[in-house]
Design a protein around this motif. Structure first.
Motif, PDB file in Angstrom:
ATOM      1  N   GLY A  85      68.152  16.592  26.232  1.00 17.39           N
ATOM      2  CA  GLY A  85      67.214  16.348  27.243  1.00 17.39           C
ATOM      3  C   GLY A  85      66.890  17.522  28.103  1.00 17.39           C
ATOM      4  O   GLY A  85      67.348  18.650  27.724  1.00 17.39           O
ATOM      5  N   THR A  86      65.932  17.347  28.895  1.00 16.74           N
ATOM      6  CA  THR A  86      65.596  18.455  29.833  1.00 16.74           C
ATOM      7  C   THR A  86      65.359  18.016  31.304  1.00 16.74           C
ATOM      8  O   THR A  86      65.157  16.764  31.312  1.00 16.74           O
ATOM      9  N   ASP A  87      65.573  18.930  32.063  1.00 18.62           N
ATOM     10  CA  ASP A  87      65.660  18.935  33.637  1.00 18.62           C
ATOM     11  C   ASP A  87      64.152  19.214  34.039  1.00 18.62           C
ATOM     12  O   ASP A  87      63.753  20.181  33.536  1.00 18.62           O
ATOM     13  N   HIS A  88      63.881  18.429  35.255  1.00 17.61           N
ATOM     14  CA  HIS A  88      62.306  18.740  35.559  1.00 17.61           C
ATOM     15  C   HIS A  88      62.497  19.935  36.419  1.00 17.61           C
ATOM     16  O   HIS A  88      61.146  20.601  36.497  1.00 17.61           O
ATOM     17  N   ALA A  89      63.353  20.603  36.819  1.00 16.72           N
ATOM     18  CA  ALA A  89      63.592  21.803  37.529  1.00 16.72           C
ATOM     19  C   ALA A  89      62.436  21.789  38.644  1.00 16.72           C
ATOM     20  O   ALA A  89      61.501  22.625  38.705  1.00 16.72           O
ATOM     21  N   GLY A  90      62.646  21.081  39.643  1.00 16.84           N
ATOM     22  CA  GLY A  90      61.548  20.903  40.795  1.00 16.84           C
ATOM     23  C   GLY A  90      61.122  22.254  41.432  1.00 16.84           C
ATOM     24  O   GLY A  90      59.724  22.354  41.222  1.00 16.84           O
ATOM     25  N   ILE A  91      61.814  23.106  41.652  1.00 18.35           N
ATOM     26  CA  ILE A  91      61.225  24.292  42.268  1.00 18.35           C
ATOM     27  C   ILE A  91      60.615  25.166  41.484  1.00 18.35           C
ATOM     28  O   ILE A  91      59.622  25.669  41.575  1.00 18.35           O
ATOM     29  N   ALA A  92      61.251  25.450  40.301  1.00 14.51           N
ATOM     30  CA  ALA A  92      60.917  26.209  39.069  1.00 14.51           C
ATOM     31  C   ALA A  92      59.527  25.658  38.615  1.00 14.51           C
ATOM     32  O   ALA A  92      58.605  26.703  38.189  1.00 14.51           O
ATOM     33  N   THR A  93      59.557  24.496  38.414  1.00  9.79           N
ATOM     34  CA  THR A  93      58.452  24.063  37.887  1.00  9.79           C
ATOM     35  C   THR A  93      57.068  24.032  38.638  1.00  9.79           C
ATOM     36  O   THR A  93      56.081  24.481  38.202  1.00  9.79           O
ATOM     37  N   GLN A  94      57.504  23.778  39.850  1.00 11.41           N
ATOM     38  CA  GLN A  94      56.312  23.739  40.937  1.00 11.41           C
ATOM     39  C   GLN A  94      55.773  25.132  41.002  1.00 11.41           C
ATOM     40  O   GLN A  94      54.511  25.395  41.232  1.00 11.41           O
ATOM     41  N   ASN A  95      56.749  26.234  40.872  1.00 17.15           N
ATOM     42  CA  ASN A  95      56.280  27.472  41.050  1.00 17.15           C
ATOM     43  C   ASN A  95      55.276  27.935  39.988  1.00 17.15           C
ATOM     44  O   ASN A  95      54.343  28.732  40.354  1.00 17.15           O
ATOM     45  N   VAL A  96      55.577  27.420  38.652  1.00 17.42           N
ATOM     46  CA  VAL A  96      54.998  27.848  37.706  1.00 17.42           C
ATOM     47  C   VAL A  96      53.673  27.388  37.612  1.00 17.42           C
ATOM     48  O   VAL A  96      52.542  28.055  37.498  1.00 17.42           O
ATOM     49  N   VAL A  97      53.611  26.007  37.825  1.00 10.57           N
ATOM     50  CA  VAL A  97      52.367  25.517  37.896  1.00 10.57           C
ATOM     51  C   VAL A  97      51.319  25.884  38.915  1.00 10.57           C
ATOM     52  O   VAL A  97      49.956  26.178  39.073  1.00 10.57           O
ATOM     53  N   ASN A 180      69.880  26.006  54.513  1.00  9.37           N
ATOM     54  CA  ASN A 180      69.244  27.622  53.701  1.00  9.37           C
ATOM     55  C   ASN A 180      67.795  26.995  53.556  1.00  9.37           C
ATOM     56  O   ASN A 180      67.166  26.060  52.770  1.00  9.37           O
ATOM     57  N   TRP A 181      66.875  27.864  53.907  1.00  9.69           N
ATOM     58  CA  TRP A 181      65.329  27.668  53.691  1.00  9.69           C
ATOM     59  C   TRP A 181      64.862  28.962  53.026  1.00  9.69           C
ATOM     60  O   TRP A 181      64.937  30.090  53.361  1.00  9.69           O
ATOM     61  N   CYS A 182      63.957  28.485  51.980  1.00 12.57           N
ATOM     62  CA  CYS A 182      63.231  29.656  51.278  1.00 12.57           C
ATOM     63  C   CYS A 182      61.873  29.716  51.724  1.00 12.57           C
ATOM     64  O   CYS A 182      61.054  28.539  51.767  1.00 12.57           O
ATOM     65  N   PRO A 183      61.539  30.791  52.773  1.00 15.53           N
ATOM     66  CA  PRO A 183      60.177  31.024  53.113  1.00 15.53           C
ATOM     67  C   PRO A 183      58.965  31.079  52.053  1.00 15.53           C
ATOM     68  O   PRO A 183      57.928  30.799  52.274  1.00 15.53           O
ATOM     69  N   ARG A 184      59.460  31.536  50.753  1.00 14.12           N
ATOM     70  CA  ARG A 184      58.402  31.611  49.800  1.00 14.12           C
ATOM     71  C   ARG A 184      58.294  30.227  49.161  1.00 14.12           C
ATOM     72  O   ARG A 184      57.019  29.736  48.961  1.00 14.12           O
ATOM     73  N   CYS A 185      59.191  29.486  48.692  1.00 16.01           N
ATOM     74  CA  CYS A 185      59.273  27.999  48.162  1.00 16.01           C
ATOM     75  C   CYS A 185      58.889  27.118  49.132  1.00 16.01           C
ATOM     76  O   CYS A 185      58.381  25.815  48.926  1.00 16.01           O
ATOM     77  N   ASN A 186      58.963  27.420  50.295  1.00 12.29           N
ATOM     78  CA  ASN A 186      58.773  26.602  51.506  1.00 12.29           C
ATOM     79  C   ASN A 186      59.918  25.157  51.379  1.00 12.29           C
ATOM     80  O   ASN A 186      59.153  23.916  51.369  1.00 12.29           O
TER      81      ASN A 186
END
Length: 892
Positions: A85-97, A180-186
């Motif tokens: 199976g695959t993981d939806h990878a929330g932050i990574a996938t949202q960044n790509v799209v 921990n907060w990422c200002p780029r990924c918000n």
């Protein structure tokens, strides 16, 4: 198909494509969940790769090791489930799209949440299966009929149920805390989603004046921009330096705010002046101190990394630009005491590498300590084993110091938190299904929490949610707990620890009996592969150039427990030669095998036949023991030695006289039978490591049917006679091999032509050794390519010979008339002189401090190795020269 029809060379591309399709079409990867199947269950859940992922060497290693185990267990007769199976990878996938949309001038906020999520689903449908296709190219024998996705309906239902139950049990809560907060990924990040990098920065010493502006404590900080949010200065209660201070307050520089001096044992009196600035909104430790002393939290850096209105004159500035401005202002006011160079660890977002900001925020948390305690006990009691054991202590340390897990993320792609707030009565409702009305006041004005759950939250349920939980499915009953988890150490805490906590809590059983932690794949020099370094080896291009089997065997051969793999294309090319060696050995063997596999009588076997069968038995045990204990490299290297050296280099050569009819018919038939059995068993032993070439050869071997995947592991096939280890035959064959090797070594050292006719004397003290050598004189003469062999008791070394001492005998080759002593001495002198010049040049470099200090470490090491190799070679040449000089002096 006759052996004569086998292609001269092995071409992997066509073979791999054809056989993978065959395996899938015939359902050879599928597990059987039927309770009536009484075969032992063996199960693995694949670490779900991100849908955004592209196959890298870490994936290749991880997948190869899992596939080796699954194919091996099928051969052993187990009922195997390898669940993919695959993981939806929330932050990574949202960044790509988001990046794709931005390229078209579209912002997700303009689209709205639902349309954006729909766009992500469309992206996933179009591109999300790329990683699966690449896993298949590696030969992964997953049960693709049961492929899962962390956002599919079943897993989403499981996630909601787990969230609600943990909330109702008081193990999930909402709270204000420094995260921990990422200002780029918000978005918020968990502690283990922050990658720490050691950077060269500065330590700024700043004076905080007392109210009367006279004197004041000096504090040290690496982040002067955060001082704008300070709400206290802390000193240790026992610090004599501050026992009699004239004021209990200081003036916060650049702000005009008066802040208290507090006393707390948290302060380290040995660091700096013993005075510590307290910024509760921007430091997790300061937050705890602030809560204890009832301090205000002033947030001066917003979610985008911009200074907020609370920063006063610095509002609107980027946080790093503000740092420079604050330092400049402090300098102007005479409050900057000094600045020191300072090396410190700085956290970065694991997805986009932006410097992470500690941020005071209201988030959802899992209370992890009660869950972690049970998961620690499970490992201590060995309900789950961690292999290699060295990782067990890391697991304990992390789990025993675990902090509550921040599980909310401020993005749109993911499992939206199943919590609603009533706009009228402001009560919180947590439920698995969206409520139609507020159960407290009946209002329909309900607003769902906009946050989504951390991707690792759904992944933590993977071993049981993928098998149909919360339903009691036959799959879950049959295959949970899973047998082993194969993973990298980098997600031991991200994923493994969380699966342990969730599995035990919801299933009352550990999620896996074993955890095998493999190491990293690095480049040939041991450096971590990265695009920026330009040292990445792409597994797909490797497969195209060398074939999947060569890559898989290379990874397995170097997969030693607890040791990183140093990989190079040269090494992969070397194992491609091994695949070709197997192919050529099979091609030769098949030319001598009939339509049906022959049987042999023990009495008709030659020493070489008995020896190779004994070695086959020992190799079978080695492979089985290695895979049972996760020593993949030992199994692979044992097979390499057996196939290349024992089977190809020795047995096939020893068998040729019988195969070509130079010995009686009984011996010929016996040798053919042994040849068939060895090839048959070695293909099965190799299959888990190199599935494609073994399947291809298997279908050309007389007497086989169906896929090699359905063949019984050697020793488990009742239709074939059992093979036993034979120490006597192994000793006898080793004596013969030693003598032959000694003759070959003398040929090489003395630069004697392979075609030169030699006379050899073998002197052995042991009578049994002499008898054995005499009995197999023809084999020695044939394989050593000599004209005359005399076997005698131990005695003086004959004149005019070069002698090599083997463990069983002294082997002397007569040199008179074979070599021109003067010519050979001249050749050796010339070669020695050339090496001496080379060594002088290398020593000049190694004695040059400029070279040693400026040249890259790998270049210096290469020069040192060249020097060592040349020195070793010249030593051997000088020994040979001395031997020839001694022989020449005796002759004259």
């Amino acid at each position: 198909m006759s052996g004569k029809e086998i292609n001269k060379g092995y071409e992997p591309a066509e073979v791999e494509k054809r056989w993978y399709a065959y395996w899938e079409e015939n359902g050879l990867f599928q597990a059987d969940e039927n309770p009536a199947n009484d075969a032992e269950a063996f199960s693995i859940v694949i670490p779900p790769p991100n849908v955004t992922g592209v196959l890298h060497m870490g994936h290749a290693l991880n997948t190869t090791l899992q596939d080796i185990l699954c194919r091996y267990r099928r051969l052993c007769g187990d009922n195997v489930l390898w669940l993919p199976g695959t993981d939806h990878a929330g932050i990574a996938t949202q960044n790509v799209v988001e990046r794709q949309l931005a390229a078209d001038g579209v912002d997700r906020h303009q689209m709205g949440r639902q349309d954006f999520i729909q766009a992500v689903w469309q992206w996933r449908q179009k591109y999300g299966s790329a990683i699966i296709r690449q896993l298949k190219s590696l030969g992964a024998s997953c049960d693709w009929s049961r492929e899962r996705f962390t956002m599919d309906d079943g897993l989403s239902a499981a996630v909601r149920k787990v969230f609600v139950e943990l909330y109702e049990q008081g193990l999930i809560y909402q709270g204000n805390y420094i995260i921990n907060w990422c200002p780029r990924c918000n978005t918020a990040l968990a502690d283990i989603e922050v990658e720490h990098e050691t950077l060269q920065g500065h330590l700024y010493h700043i004076r905080y004046p007392y109210e009367n502006q006279e004197g004041g404590p000096v504090v040290a900080t690496t982040r002067p921009e955060t001082m704008l949010g300070d709400t206290a200065v802390a000193v240790h209660p026992d610090d004599a330096r501050y026992a009699d201070i004239s004021s209990n307050h200081v003036m916060l520089p650049l702000t005009g705010r008066k802040i208290p001096i507090i006393r707390d044992e948290y302060v380290d009196m040995e660091f700096g002046t013993g005075a510590l600035k307290i910024t509760p909104a921007h430091d997790p430790n300061d937050f705890v101190v602030g809560e204890k002393h009832g301090l205000e939290s002033v947030k001066v850096i917003d979610d985008n990394g911009i200074m907020s209105e609370a920063a006063g004159d610095f509002a609107g500035m980027d946080r790093f630009a503000c740092r420079e401005a604050v330092v400049s202002a402090l300098q102007e006011q005479g409050l900057l005491v000094k600045v020191e160079d300072y090396e410190h660890s700085v956290g970065h977002c694991y997805r986009c590498a932006t410097v992470v900001e500690p941020n005071l925020s209201r988030q959802w948390f899992v209370k992890t300590r009660p869950l972690a305690e049970i998961a620690v006990d499970a490992v201590r009691q060995e309900q789950t084993r961690i292999v290699p054991e060295k990782w067990k202590n890391d697991y304990f340390v992390w789990m025993e110091n675990i902090r509550d897990w921040c599980i909310s993320r401020q993005i749109w792609w993911g499992h939206q938190i199943p919590a609603w707030t009533c706009s009228d009565c402001e009560k919180l409702i947590v439920a698995t299904k969206a409520p139609e009305a507020c159960p407290h006041c009946g209002s329909i004005a309900l607003v769902q929490d906009p946050d989504v759950l951390d991707t690792w939250f759904s992944s933590a349920l993977w071993p049981f949610s993928t098998m149909g939980w919360p339903e009691k499915t036959p799959l879950l009953e049959r295959f949970y707990p899973t047998s082993v988890l194969v993973t990298g150490f980098d997600i031991l805490f991200f994923w493994v620890a969380r699966m342990m906590m969730m599995g035990i809590h919801f299933m009352a059983q550990v999620p896996f009996y074993d955890v095998y932690v493999h190491a990293l794949v690095r480049d040939a020099d041991g450096k971590k592969m990265s695009k920026s370094s330009g040292n990445v080896i792409d597994p797909i291009s490797v497969i195209e150039n060398y074939g999947t089997d060569a890559l898989r065997f290379t990874l397995a051969a170097f997969a030693a427990q607890g040791r990183d793999i140093k990989l190079s294309e040269k090494r992969i090319e070397g194992y491609r030669h091994f695949i070709n060696k197997l192919w050529n050995a099979a091609r030769f063997s098949l030319m001598h095998l009939e339509a049906e596999h022959p049987e042999f009588a023990e009495s008709d076997l030659s020493l070489a036949d008995r020896w190779i069968l004994s070695r086959l038995k020992c190799t079978t045990k080695l492979v089985s023991d290695s895979l049972d204990s996760y020593y993949f490299n030992e199994g692979a290297n044992g097979l390499y030695r057996f196939v290349w050296h024992e089977f190809c280099d020795w047995y096939l050569e020893a068998a040729k006289p019988a195969l070509y009819g130079k010995i009686d018919e009984k011996s010929q038939n016996a040798t053919r039978a042994v040849l068939w059995r060895v090839l048959h068993d070695v293909l099965i032993l190799l299959h888990p490591f190199v599935p494609f070439v073994t399947e291809e050869i298997w279908h050309r071997l007389p007497g086989t049917s169906d896929s090699i995947m359905r063949a019984p592991f050697p020793g488990r096939d009742s239709k074939l006679p059992e093979i036993n280890a034979d120490a006597t035959s192994e000793t006898g064959m080793e004596q013969i091999m030693e003598v032959i090797t000694a003759v070959r070594n003398i040929r090489g050292e003395m630069n004697i032509s392979p075609s030169a006719s030699l006379s050899v004397l073998v002197q052995a003290e042991d009578a049994d050794v002499r008898t054995n050598l005499e009995s197999h004189k023809n084999m020695i003469v044939t394989l050593a390519r000599i004209a005359d062999l005399e076997i005698a008791p131990a005695g003086e070394k004959p004149r005019g010979t070069a002698t090599a001492i083997a463990s069983c005998a002294a082997v002397s080759v007569y040199l008179e008339g074979v070599i021109d002593f003067a010519k050979e001495l001249a050749r050796l002198d010339k070669e020695i002189s050339k090496l001496e010049k080379e060594i002088q040049g290398l020593e000049k470099k190694l004695n040059n401090q400029g070279f040693l200090s400026k040249a890259p470490a790998d270049v210096v090491e290469q020069v040192r190795q060249q020097h060592a190799d040349a020195t070793e070679k010249i030593g051997k040449l000088e020994v040979n020269r001395e031997k020839i000089q001694q022989i020449e002096s005796v002759q004259t």
